[in-house]
Design an enzyme around this catalytic site. Sequence first.
Site, PDB file in Angstrom:
ATOM      1  N   CYS A  93      16.672  33.082  51.997  1.00 26.27           N
ATOM      2  CA  CYS A  93      15.307  32.727  51.582  1.00 26.27           C
ATOM      3  C   CYS A  93      14.249  33.554  52.308  1.00 26.27           C
ATOM      4  CB  CYS A  93      15.063  31.232  51.790  1.00 26.27           C
ATOM      5  SG  CYS A  93      14.722  30.742  53.497  1.00 26.27           S
TER       6      CYS A  93
ATOM      7  N   THR B 129      37.067  32.938  44.775  1.00 25.58           N
ATOM      8  CA  THR B 129      35.932  32.286  44.109  1.00 25.58           C
ATOM      9  C   THR B 129      35.928  32.618  42.611  1.00 25.58           C
ATOM     10  OG1 THR B 129      34.664  32.503  46.129  1.00 25.58           O
ATOM     11  CG2 THR B 129      33.398  32.118  44.125  1.00 25.58           C
TER      12      THR B 129
ATOM     13  N   CYS C 145      12.942  30.344  56.106  1.00 22.89           N
ATOM     14  CA  CYS C 145      13.330  29.178  56.908  1.00 22.89           C
ATOM     15  C   CYS C 145      13.368  29.566  58.391  1.00 22.89           C
ATOM     16  CB  CYS C 145      14.683  28.629  56.461  1.00 22.89           C
ATOM     17  SG  CYS C 145      16.068  29.705  56.863  1.00 22.89           S
TER      18      CYS C 145
ATOM     19  N   HIS D  66      38.457  30.583  40.836  1.00 23.88           N
ATOM     20  CA  HIS D  66      37.975  29.207  40.620  1.00 23.88           C
ATOM     21  C   HIS D  66      37.021  29.165  39.432  1.00 23.88           C
ATOM     22  CE1 HIS D  66      39.738  27.446  44.177  1.00 23.88           C
ATOM     23  NE2 HIS D  66      39.200  28.379  44.948  1.00 23.88           N
TER      24      HIS D  66
ATOM     25  N   LEU E 206      37.546  29.593  58.788  1.00 19.96           N
ATOM     26  CA  LEU E 206      36.978  30.212  57.585  1.00 19.96           C
ATOM     27  C   LEU E 206      37.475  29.518  56.318  1.00 19.96           C
ATOM     28  CD1 LEU E 206      35.537  33.053  56.562  1.00 19.96           C
ATOM     29  CD2 LEU E 206      37.871  33.471  55.819  1.00 19.96           C
ATOM     30  N   GLY E 207      38.759  29.087  56.339  1.00 23.18           N
ATOM     31  CA  GLY E 207      39.380  28.479  55.158  1.00 23.18           C
ATOM     32  C   GLY E 207      38.561  27.293  54.674  1.00 23.18           C
TER      33      GLY E 207
ATOM     34  N   ARG F  17      53.390  37.778  50.887  1.00 29.59           N
ATOM     35  CA  ARG F  17      52.236  37.956  51.765  1.00 29.59           C
ATOM     36  C   ARG F  17      52.663  38.006  53.231  1.00 29.59           C
ATOM     37  NH1 ARG F  17      47.165  34.731  48.923  1.00 29.59           N
ATOM     38  NH2 ARG F  17      46.762  36.390  47.412  1.00 29.59           N
TER      39      ARG F  17
HETATM   40  P1  NAD Z   1      43.838  32.895  49.573  1.00 32.59           P
HETATM   41  O1  NAD Z   1      43.830  31.601  48.873  1.00 32.59           O
HETATM   42  O2  NAD Z   1      44.306  34.114  48.856  1.00 32.59           O
HETATM   43  O3  NAD Z   1      44.730  32.759  50.903  1.00 32.59           O
HETATM   44  C1  NAD Z   1      45.119  31.553  51.454  1.00 32.59           C
HETATM   45  C2  NAD Z   1      46.566  31.714  51.899  1.00 32.59           C
HETATM   46  O4  NAD Z   1      46.968  30.512  52.570  1.00 32.59           O
HETATM   47  C3  NAD Z   1      47.535  31.937  50.735  1.00 32.59           C
HETATM   48  O5  NAD Z   1      48.260  33.136  50.926  1.00 32.59           O
HETATM   49  C4  NAD Z   1      48.432  30.704  50.798  1.00 32.59           C
HETATM   50  O6  NAD Z   1      49.763  30.970  50.410  1.00 32.59           O
HETATM   51  C5  NAD Z   1      48.327  30.332  52.282  1.00 32.59           C
HETATM   52  N1  NAD Z   1      48.767  28.969  52.606  1.00 32.59           N
HETATM   53  C6  NAD Z   1      48.926  27.894  51.777  1.00 32.59           C
HETATM   54  N2  NAD Z   1      49.409  26.851  52.471  1.00 32.59           N
HETATM   55  C7  NAD Z   1      49.561  27.262  53.752  1.00 32.59           C
HETATM   56  C8  NAD Z   1      50.035  26.628  54.943  1.00 32.59           C
HETATM   57  N3  NAD Z   1      50.422  25.351  54.955  1.00 32.59           N
HETATM   58  N4  NAD Z   1      50.037  27.351  56.081  1.00 32.59           N
HETATM   59  C9  NAD Z   1      49.633  28.643  56.094  1.00 32.59           C
HETATM   60  N5  NAD Z   1      49.190  29.282  55.000  1.00 32.59           N
HETATM   61  C10 NAD Z   1      49.152  28.606  53.854  1.00 32.59           C
HETATM   62  O7  NAD Z   1      42.386  33.097  50.130  1.00 32.59           O
HETATM   63  P2  NAD Z   1      41.560  34.280  50.823  1.00 32.59           P
HETATM   64  O8  NAD Z   1      40.763  34.975  49.801  1.00 32.59           O
HETATM   65  O9  NAD Z   1      42.400  35.100  51.751  1.00 32.59           O
HETATM   66  O10 NAD Z   1      40.578  33.341  51.653  1.00 32.59           O
HETATM   67  C11 NAD Z   1      41.085  32.562  52.720  1.00 32.59           C
HETATM   68  C12 NAD Z   1      40.376  31.236  52.822  1.00 32.59           C
HETATM   69  O11 NAD Z   1      39.014  31.443  53.174  1.00 32.59           O
HETATM   70  C13 NAD Z   1      40.329  30.414  51.531  1.00 32.59           C
HETATM   71  O12 NAD Z   1      40.411  29.034  51.889  1.00 32.59           O
HETATM   72  C14 NAD Z   1      38.962  30.719  50.966  1.00 32.59           C
HETATM   73  O13 NAD Z   1      38.483  29.668  50.145  1.00 32.59           O
HETATM   74  C15 NAD Z   1      38.152  30.817  52.225  1.00 32.59           C
HETATM   75  N6  NAD Z   1      36.940  31.642  52.163  1.00 32.59           N
HETATM   76  C16 NAD Z   1      35.944  31.275  52.975  1.00 32.59           C
HETATM   77  C17 NAD Z   1      34.792  32.027  53.033  1.00 32.59           C
HETATM   78  C18 NAD Z   1      33.702  31.614  53.973  1.00 32.59           C
HETATM   79  O14 NAD Z   1      32.645  32.258  53.954  1.00 32.59           O
HETATM   80  N7  NAD Z   1      33.917  30.584  54.794  1.00 32.59           N
HETATM   81  C19 NAD Z   1      34.662  33.185  52.267  1.00 32.59           C
HETATM   82  C20 NAD Z   1      35.735  33.569  51.451  1.00 32.59           C
HETATM   83  C21 NAD Z   1      36.888  32.791  51.424  1.00 32.59           C
HETATM   84 ZN    ZN Z   2      16.473  31.122  55.013  1.00 32.74          ZN
END
Ligand code: NAD
Ligand code: ZN
Length: 342
Positions: free
Chosen positions: A93, A40, A96, A43, A262-263, A200
């Site tokens: 909040c 984040t 809710c 970004h 999660l992603g 990784r």
């Molecule tokens: P990160 O971007 O460091 O890790 C993502 C990994 O996916 C990278 O190592 C990348 O090389 C790999 N990747 C790319 N293409 C791929 C493929 N085709 N197959 C397999 N792997 C592939 O992110 P992170 O900090 O480890 O976070 C993981 C994910 O979770 C991110 O998408 C992030 O945005 C998300 N996230 C979600 C929350 C939530 O609350 N839902 C919170 C934090 C992060």
């Molecule tokens: Zn709330």
Amino acid sequence: MQALMKRESAPGLTLAEVPEPDAGINDVLIRVQKTGICGTDLHIRDWDAWAQATIPVPMVVGHEFVGEVVEVGSNVNDFRPGDLVSGEGHVVCGRCRNCMAGRRHLCAHTEGVGVNRPGAFAEYISIPMTNVWHHAAGVDPEVAAVFDPLGNAVHTALAFKTLGEDVLITGAGPIGLMAVAVVRHTGARHVVVTDVNPYRLGLATRMGATRAVDARSCDLGAVQAELGMAEGFDVGLEMSGQAPALRDMVANMAHGGRVAMLGIPTEEIALDWNQVVFNMLTIKGIYGREMYETWYMMDVMLEAGLDISPVLTHRFHYTEFEAAFDTAKGDRAAKVLLDWAG
Ligand code: NAD
Ligand code: ZN
């Protein structure tokens, strides 16, 4: 105090002198010791479309931290100066339906620390007492600094039972890597990890993956055959946000398999929904951490030997933030820490 901030609507971050935050009557003022750099934050530094639409400027950024309590508001009884604490980054909040029912992680009105309220890349941060987590004695301060993303990994990994199960993790970023250690700890049988980054994938093996394979060249069917798996993966943890990874996962799940997602995809993903329907898959979205069951589980699993230290690959002083962010964005790092001491 010094703080890393997004000062104006443009790429980059600035180390600036800003006023120390006040602790309101329900708040805890914390002297920040160590912070972690999250995707984040990258970004926000890059100022991509998501960041432009989400971050009001100026804003102190950052949300992964550990620090020491220095002052508490007059309503605060449970924290004392000197306590080692971290903060839950979602400020809910409280009013809710979900909040009132104790399901605070499902609040629809959350504010984000370092997103739309002042963050932790600073010498001090003030957060509501309801967001403060008091660490157990003996916790490694570097691990304490990354309780926020470890919480993402734990929340996702505990979404479904993994004891004795075969688990597929797509994405070996910091969170995917921590999830490997967690599902090992919770008794998974085979843990197969995919990524497209060899460095990784190497870390995934160190974290205890049975197989760490390059998603671009590897057929998951062949990996299953090699491991003697007959029916597909029981549990999938999607941690890449990438369409090919989710499609591969759905295609390789056992009938009745469970996927925790999660992603965060950056665009819509088309799926073969026939695979979801006929294979009777469950797909569950995961956001943040459970307040505070996930935090409790982190404490007790660490106490029982969970080791995520290989994920902590780089350390910088906060004044070297440019190098730290470049390293975190590069392809030979996992979790990068900033030290705020002195
Ligand atoms: P990160 O971007 O460091 O890790 C993502 C990994 O996916 C990278 O190592 C990348 O090389 C790999 N990747 C790319 N293409 C791929 C493929 N085709 N197959 C397999 N792997 C592939 O992110 P992170 O900090 O480890 O976070 C993981 C994910 O979770 C991110 O998408 C992030 O945005 C998300 N996230 C979600 C929350 C939530 O609350 N839902 C919170 C934090 C992060
Ligand atoms: Zn709330």
